[in-house]
Motif scaffolding. Structure first.
Motif, PDB file in Angstrom:
ATOM      1  N   PRO A  90      -6.211   3.998  -5.964  1.00 26.97           N
ATOM      2  CA  PRO A  90      -5.275   4.784  -6.553  1.00 26.97           C
ATOM      3  C   PRO A  90      -4.457   6.451  -7.009  1.00 26.97           C
ATOM      4  N   MET A  91      -4.761   6.475  -6.113  1.00 27.55           N
ATOM      5  CA  MET A  91      -4.613   7.881  -5.597  1.00 27.55           C
ATOM      6  C   MET A  91      -3.119   7.496  -5.647  1.00 27.55           C
ATOM      7  N   ALA A  92      -3.002   7.073  -4.045  1.00 32.37           N
ATOM      8  CA  ALA A  92      -1.831   6.720  -3.585  1.00 32.37           C
ATOM      9  C   ALA A  92      -0.826   6.338  -4.496  1.00 32.37           C
ATOM     10  N   VAL A  93      -0.935   4.714  -6.126  1.00 36.18           N
ATOM     11  CA  VAL A  93      -0.059   5.046  -7.112  1.00 36.18           C
ATOM     12  C   VAL A  93       0.151   6.399  -7.755  1.00 36.18           C
ATOM     13  N   ALA A  94      -1.286   7.074  -8.348  1.00 34.25           N
ATOM     14  CA  ALA A  94      -0.535   8.667  -8.522  1.00 34.25           C
ATOM     15  C   ALA A  94       0.567   9.688  -7.979  1.00 34.25           C
ATOM     16  N   ALA A  95       0.254   9.538  -6.374  1.00 32.69           N
ATOM     17  CA  ALA A  95       0.921  10.086  -5.894  1.00 32.69           C
ATOM     18  C   ALA A  95       2.542   9.834  -5.430  1.00 32.69           C
ATOM     19  N   LEU A  96       2.348   8.255  -5.879  1.00 34.66           N
ATOM     20  CA  LEU A  96       4.262   7.933  -6.064  1.00 34.66           C
ATOM     21  C   LEU A  96       4.879   8.214  -7.440  1.00 34.66           C
ATOM     22  N   GLN A  97       4.053   8.316  -8.351  1.00 36.04           N
ATOM     23  CA  GLN A  97       4.248   8.498  -9.886  1.00 36.04           C
ATOM     24  C   GLN A  97       4.612   9.713  -9.342  1.00 36.04           C
ATOM     25  N   ARG A  98       4.354  11.069  -8.446  1.00 34.17           N
ATOM     26  CA  ARG A  98       4.624  12.066  -8.430  1.00 34.17           C
ATOM     27  C   ARG A  98       5.663  12.248  -7.868  1.00 34.17           C
ATOM     28  N   GLY A  99       6.570  11.496  -6.989  1.00 35.12           N
ATOM     29  CA  GLY A  99       7.705  11.303  -5.993  1.00 35.12           C
ATOM     30  C   GLY A  99       7.477  10.971  -4.787  1.00 35.12           C
ATOM     31  N   ALA A 100       6.523  10.357  -4.468  1.00 31.74           N
ATOM     32  CA  ALA A 100       6.093   9.458  -2.849  1.00 31.74           C
ATOM     33  C   ALA A 100       7.368   8.575  -2.551  1.00 31.74           C
ATOM     34  N   CYS A 101       7.174   8.265  -1.352  1.00 31.14           N
ATOM     35  CA  CYS A 101       8.020   7.156  -0.930  1.00 31.14           C
ATOM     36  C   CYS A 101       7.314   5.928  -1.570  1.00 31.14           C
ATOM     37  N   ASP A 102       6.312   5.926  -1.053  1.00 32.67           N
ATOM     38  CA  ASP A 102       5.871   4.757  -0.516  1.00 32.67           C
ATOM     39  C   ASP A 102       3.843   4.587   0.250  1.00 32.67           C
ATOM     40  N   PHE A 103       3.626   3.970  -0.177  1.00 29.87           N
ATOM     41  CA  PHE A 103       2.250   3.824   0.643  1.00 29.87           C
ATOM     42  C   PHE A 103       2.153   2.556   1.183  1.00 29.87           C
ATOM     43  N   ILE A 104       1.047   2.369   2.498  1.00 31.92           N
ATOM     44  CA  ILE A 104       0.841   1.607   3.183  1.00 31.92           C
ATOM     45  C   ILE A 104      -0.733   1.036   3.874  1.00 31.92           C
ATOM     46  N   GLU A 105      -1.462   0.136   3.054  1.00 31.72           N
ATOM     47  CA  GLU A 105      -2.860   0.169   3.212  1.00 31.72           C
ATOM     48  C   GLU A 105      -3.664   0.430   5.354  1.00 31.72           C
ATOM     49  N   LYS A 106      -4.649   0.482   5.442  1.00 33.86           N
ATOM     50  CA  LYS A 106      -5.356  -0.145   6.627  1.00 33.86           C
ATOM     51  C   LYS A 106      -5.805  -0.385   5.937  1.00 33.86           C
ATOM     52  N   PRO A 107      -6.261  -1.773   7.173  1.00 27.77           N
ATOM     53  CA  PRO A 107      -5.425  -2.261   8.140  1.00 27.77           C
ATOM     54  C   PRO A 107      -4.492  -2.670   8.101  1.00 27.77           C
ATOM     55  N   PHE A 108      -3.255  -2.032   8.689  1.00 25.43           N
ATOM     56  CA  PHE A 108      -1.469  -3.034   8.642  1.00 25.43           C
ATOM     57  C   PHE A 108      -1.094  -3.282   9.729  1.00 25.43           C
ATOM     58  N   HIS A 109       0.263  -4.252   9.670  1.00 27.65           N
ATOM     59  CA  HIS A 109       0.446  -4.665  10.476  1.00 27.65           C
ATOM     60  C   HIS A 109       1.700  -3.745  11.313  1.00 27.65           C
ATOM     61  N   ASN A 110       1.888  -3.806  12.235  1.00 29.93           N
ATOM     62  CA  ASN A 110       2.770  -2.357  12.786  1.00 29.93           C
ATOM     63  C   ASN A 110       4.009  -2.603  12.023  1.00 29.93           C
ATOM     64  N   GLU A 111       4.660  -4.202  11.853  1.00 28.74           N
ATOM     65  CA  GLU A 111       6.055  -4.209  11.447  1.00 28.74           C
ATOM     66  C   GLU A 111       5.855  -3.801  10.321  1.00 28.74           C
ATOM     67  N   ASP A 112       5.094  -3.649   8.931  1.00 28.14           N
ATOM     68  CA  ASP A 112       5.123  -3.413   7.374  1.00 28.14           C
ATOM     69  C   ASP A 112       5.092  -1.753   7.601  1.00 28.14           C
ATOM     70  N   LEU A 113       4.366  -1.448   8.843  1.00 27.77           N
ATOM     71  CA  LEU A 113       5.156  -0.036   8.864  1.00 27.77           C
ATOM     72  C   LEU A 113       6.561   0.589   9.221  1.00 27.77           C
ATOM     73  N   LEU A 114       6.595  -0.116   9.851  1.00 26.40           N
ATOM     74  CA  LEU A 114       7.889   0.028  11.041  1.00 26.40           C
ATOM     75  C   LEU A 114       9.586  -0.229   9.573  1.00 26.40           C
ATOM     76  N   SER A 115       9.543  -0.908   8.650  1.00 25.15           N
ATOM     77  CA  SER A 115       9.817  -1.217   7.837  1.00 25.15           C
ATOM     78  C   SER A 115       9.646  -0.136   6.615  1.00 25.15           C
ATOM     79  N   ARG A 116       8.212   0.063   6.084  1.00 21.44           N
ATOM     80  CA  ARG A 116       8.752   1.409   5.138  1.00 21.44           C
ATOM     81  C   ARG A 116       9.535   2.537   5.879  1.00 21.44           C
ATOM     82  N   ILE A 117       9.153   2.851   7.067  1.00 21.12           N
ATOM     83  CA  ILE A 117       9.444   4.077   7.700  1.00 21.12           C
ATOM     84  C   ILE A 117      11.214   3.574   7.757  1.00 21.12           C
ATOM     85  N   ARG A 118      11.898   2.988   7.889  1.00 20.60           N
ATOM     86  CA  ARG A 118      13.179   2.743   7.682  1.00 20.60           C
ATOM     87  C   ARG A 118      13.715   2.438   6.724  1.00 20.60           C
ATOM     88  N   ARG A 119      13.123   2.525   5.479  1.00 20.15           N
ATOM     89  CA  ARG A 119      12.848   2.391   4.233  1.00 20.15           C
ATOM     90  C   ARG A 119      13.755   4.065   3.638  1.00 20.15           C
TER      91      ARG A 119
END
Length: 202
Positions: A90-119
């Motif tokens: 919920p805090m991360a969603v609030a940050a998105l509403q404030r203009g953050a780019c994305d969020f990812i939940e732990k534990p995450f797959h490396n490729e999920d993080l890499l794809s978000r970083i590329r974006r």
């Protein structure tokens, strides 16, 4: 590879997480800078930073969200990706509403993080190009005289030369001369280009 000058900034109080992120991201050929706290990142922060920020939500002393609020106040242009535990969504969603780019939940797959970083890096590059373009347009606008700006605004509003001449109480020939100078100073060849350039700043 990143665009020239882009760096992935990682802020996380967990040393093992910083080390694994560095290994993962440098393996993609990306420059990485890590920070153990929000305070340390703020101490190094400057407005010319390019790239993206990977930010842990839960940290002692200054949370990721508190750091983000500081960066919002500083008009930081870096896209921010929050790394969250399940309870922090919920805090991360609030940050998105404030203009953050994305969020990812732990534990995450490396490729999920890499794809978000590329974006995020693409967003950063597009934003930098837009800022440069807007700066150039603003500089060109500043070269216009008051009368040239009046003519330009009426042209962009769709007024014909005769209507502009009547409205400004000047001759058609004068309108045409002002129009030609506006086109030259704004670096455009057609009315459509002029309209597009002016609308970009609105």
């Amino acid at each position: 590879m990143t665009e020239s000058g882009q760096i992935i900034y990682v802020v996380d109080d967990d040393e093992a997480m910083r080390d694994s992120m560095t290994w993962l991201l440098e393996g993609e050929g990306w420059p990485v800078a890590t920070f153990a706290s929000g305070q340390r990142f703020l101490a190094d922060y400057h407005a010319g930073m390019k790239g993206c920020l990977v930010l842990d939500v839960r940290m002692p002393d200054m949370s990721g969200l508190e750091l983000y609020e500081h960066l919002v106040d500083l008009r930081c242009a870096l896209p921010v990706i929050f790394v969250t535990g399940h309870g922090d969504v919920p805090m991360a969603v609030a940050a998105l509403q404030r203009g953050a780019c994305d969020f990812i939940e732990k534990p995450f797959h490396n490729e999920d993080l890499l794809s978000r970083i590329r974006r995020a890096l693409n967003v950063d590059a597009e934003n930098a190009a837009r800022r440069q373009r807007d700066g150039e347009i603003t500089h060109r606008l500043a070269q216009l005289t008051q009368r040239e700006r009046e003519v330009m605004n009426l042209v962009v509003a769709g007024k014909l030369n005769k209507q502009i001449a009547d409205e400004l109480d000047i001759s058609m020939k004068t309108v045409e001369a002002h129009r030609a100078r506006v086109m030259d100073k704004m670096g455009v060849r057609t009315l459509a280009e002029l309209v597009k350039v002016v609308l970009q700043l609105n």
